[in-house]
Design an enzyme around this catalytic site. Structure first.
Site, PDB file in Angstrom:
ATOM      1  CE  LYS A 121      -2.018   1.714   3.662  1.00 30.67           C
ATOM      2  NZ  LYS A 121      -2.891   1.947   4.827  1.00 30.67           N
ATOM      3  CG  ASP A 139      -7.569   3.488   1.557  1.00 29.87           C
ATOM      4  OD1 ASP A 139      -8.244   2.995   0.625  1.00 29.87           O
ATOM      5  OD2 ASP A 139      -7.856   4.560   2.101  1.00 29.87           O
TER       6      ASP A 139
END
Length: 215
Positions: A121, A139
């Site tokens: 991420k 996310d």
């Protein structure tokens, strides 16, 4: 409608709804975003921005932060939670940047993932926002909305959601699309109380259509 077609509809509608979308973490240099995204784990971007201002006040450069002891960093970043582990990762990461990359942040997924405390991420956020490369930032908003809308089917693992979205979202759209999912998740598709009646995707969203039929 195929998932690729659904993604295309979502991309265009969210563009109209949120024409200007940016990362809500404040930063001027790539290394600052790298630190901020580590602090953002289980913490709000708003608090991270406040803490980062304090951190940069004491350690304004990669070299300064690399030279700091983890305990010094922890003292400042503690309000973000998980202070000990975050300080340890930030310290180690800055030392790698100083010693191996001349203070610069690398621009490949492989190199970013080799940095202490950096996962997919974070690496995708750096690649997309800083270097303008194709990126899918999975996310919590991205994962939740992708499942609700029907872009993925009951997939919660970030890496699997990323892989699924890469198949249906054009590379040039991925980074901004993920930012717009965050915008939409905060403004309309709120986790505990989604405002389906005000949603620009309500007629194509799987959850929205189910809510309408049951209501």
């Amino acid at each position: 409608m195929t998932k690729k077609q659904l993604a295309a509809v979502c991309i265009e509608r969210l563009k109209k709804e949120y024409p200007e979308t940016v990362c809500t973490l404040d930063y001027e240099d790539a290394w600052q975003l790298l630190v901020s995204v580590r602090l953002a784990a289980q913490c709000t971007d708003k608090r991270v921005n406040v803490v980062m201002a304090d951190l940069l006040g004491e350690f304004p450069t990669v070299d300064a932060l690399a030279a700091a002891q983890p305990e010094e960093i922890e003292r400042i970043v503690r309000p973000c939670g998980l202070g000990k582990s975050k300080a340890r990762d930030i310290s180690a990461c800055m030392r790698v940047l100083r010693d191996q990359y001349g203070g610069s942040v690398p621009d490949t997924m492989e190199e970013l993932l080799s940095l202490p405390g950096v996962g997919r991420k974070s690496a995708n956020l750096i690649l997309g926002d800083v270097f303008g490369k194709p990126a899918i930032v999975t996310d919590t908003h991205c994962i939740r909305l992708s499942n609700l809308i029907g872009l993925v089917d009951g997939v919660k693992e970030p890496a699997k959601v990323e892989a699924a979205l890469r198949k249906i979202v054009p590379p040039k759209e991925g980074n901004s699309f993920c930012h717009r999912l965050v915008d939409h998740g905060r403004a309309v598709c709120i986790a505990r109380h989604p405002h389906c009646d005000a949603c620009c995707l309500r007629d194509v969203c799987r959850f929205g259509k189910q809510a309408a039929s049951s209501g």
